[in-house]
Design an enzyme around this catalytic site. Structure first.
Site, PDB file in Angstrom:
ATOM      1  N   GLU A   1      36.353  -8.843 119.360  1.00  0.00           N
ATOM      2  CA  GLU A   1      34.826  -8.501 119.237  1.00  0.00           C
ATOM      3  C   GLU A   1      34.434  -7.818 118.213  1.00  0.00           C
ATOM      4  O   GLU A   1      33.381  -8.020 117.235  1.00  0.00           O
ATOM      5  CB  GLU A   1      34.289  -7.833 120.387  1.00  0.00           C
ATOM      6  CG  GLU A   1      33.938  -8.442 121.673  1.00  0.00           C
ATOM      7  CD  GLU A   1      35.356  -8.620 122.640  1.00  0.00           C
ATOM      8  OE1 GLU A   1      35.351  -8.944 123.763  1.00  0.00           O
ATOM      9  OE2 GLU A   1      36.553  -8.511 121.929  1.00  0.00           O
TER      10      GLU A   1
ATOM     11  N   GLU B   1      39.254  -9.344 128.945  1.00  0.00           N
ATOM     12  CA  GLU B   1      39.048  -8.384 129.528  1.00  0.00           C
ATOM     13  C   GLU B   1      38.857  -8.602 130.994  1.00  0.00           C
ATOM     14  O   GLU B   1      39.239  -7.638 131.766  1.00  0.00           O
ATOM     15  CB  GLU B   1      37.301  -8.108 129.277  1.00  0.00           C
ATOM     16  CG  GLU B   1      37.095  -7.748 127.503  1.00  0.00           C
ATOM     17  CD  GLU B   1      35.832  -7.587 127.492  1.00  0.00           C
ATOM     18  OE1 GLU B   1      35.104  -6.250 127.884  1.00  0.00           O
ATOM     19  OE2 GLU B   1      34.886  -8.064 126.661  1.00  0.00           O
TER      20      GLU B   1
END
Length: 326
Positions: free
Chosen positions: A176, A154
């Site tokens: 995730e 990210e």
């Protein structure tokens, strides 16, 4: 000075290394330190380029410390309606957006955050760090020297360039969903499709897949895969070239791409035109165009077309003009 990041400066290039042995997990401590350094560097005119890299061998950032995420989950674990979650998200996004304009609001938020759990503090600093990287005025390069999963991936998505070392056990991805959560809630599912396209973004996000460097490069997630010993030399060569560029023009381009391209056409066009006028109005524009006319274009007369590219090589080095950010 810091526990989990190391800072260096080579000329006008700032290098931030993530250092949290043995696994280089993202933690509250690391995020506080990164937040503090980003605030300093974004207002430092002597910093022309920011480079992020891992300070541990074979690891950029493994992922977010899951214990912090569990702490955050426990702190907010209650039945909430979709409407309540949407209102909460709207308020938080509004606050984060205004913090760059109103420093006093950020001071209030920081004071209030200290009263919260470690997990809640981590999410505040996480969101703010990604926002600072997204809106950073200087070019940002990620030198990914190994694992970059979850939060590590990210952070790299907020950078303008992503270069990755090649290695049998090096991977990048967003797993995730395999834990029942989504990437951060800080814009990653919005950034990712703009980088690799909606189809591949869906694959990454929905399957939680992690990819070797070669596959990541083929997807467009990585600009270039390099041998480990070539990673930093290539990144620093690019960083130094960018550091010789025109800061005002670079900042306008970054804003147009990151913000303007996500607006409605009419709104983005206004933002882009304002940036173009800002760059044209700078003293650097006068320096750059004058140098081009006198040192490059003036030599075109009588020169064969293929020879003109040799003249452009000098322009492309970034050494033609001494840009001052004025």
């Amino acid at each position: 000075m810091y526990e989990q990041i190391k800072i260096k400066k080579e000329g006008s290039v700032r290098i931030i290394e993530f250092y949290n042995p043995p696994y280089n997990y993202i933690t509250l401590t690391m995020l506080r330190e990164l937040y503090t350094q980003l605030l300093k560097d974004r207002n430092d005119d002597s910093i022309r380029v920011l480079v992020l890299c891992g300070g541990l061998e074979d690891t950029f950032l493994t992922h977010y410390d899951v214990d912090d995420l569990i702490d955050f989950h426990n702190a907010i674990a209650k039945k909430r309606s979709p409407a309540t979650n949407r209102i909460t998200a709207y308020i938080l996004c509004w606050l984060f957006d205004k913090m760059d304009r109103w420093p006093w609001l950020e001071r209030i938020a920081l004071k209030n955050t200290k009263k919260r759990s470690n997990g809640e503090q981590s999410i505040f600093y996480w969101t703010r760090c990604l926002q600072l990287l997204e809106n950073f005025p200087q070019p940002v390069i990620a030198a990914i020297n190994g694992l970059a999963l979850g939060g590590g991936c990210e952070i790299s998505l907020c950078c303008d360039f992503r270069y990755m070392a090649d290695g049998d056990n090096y991977r990048i991805g967003l797993p995730e969903v395999l834990l029942g959560i989504t990437p951060g809630g800080t814009g990653t599912p919005l950034r990712l499709p703009r980088i690799i396209g909606e189809g591949r973004a869906m694959e990454m996000l929905m399957t939680g897949g992690i990819y070797p460097p070669s596959r990541a490069e083929a997807m467009g997630l990585i600009n270039q895969v390099l041998a480990p010993d070539e990673l930093m030399p290539v990144v620093m060569k690019l960083a130094k070239k960018l550091s010789r560029g025109a800061p005002i023009a670079q900042a306008c381009i970054r804003t147009s791409v990151r913000k303007g391209s996500r607006m409605a056409w009419s709104q983005g066009q206004v933002l882009e035109m304002a940036g173009a006028l800002t760059a044209m109005n700078s003293e650097d524009a006068g320096r750059g165009m004058e140098a081009y006319v006198t040192r490059v274009a003036s030599q075109f007369k009588g020169v064969e077309p293929e020879k003109r590219f040799e003249l452009y090589d000098d322009l492309n080095t970034g050494n033609l003009t001494d840009f001052k950010g004025e």
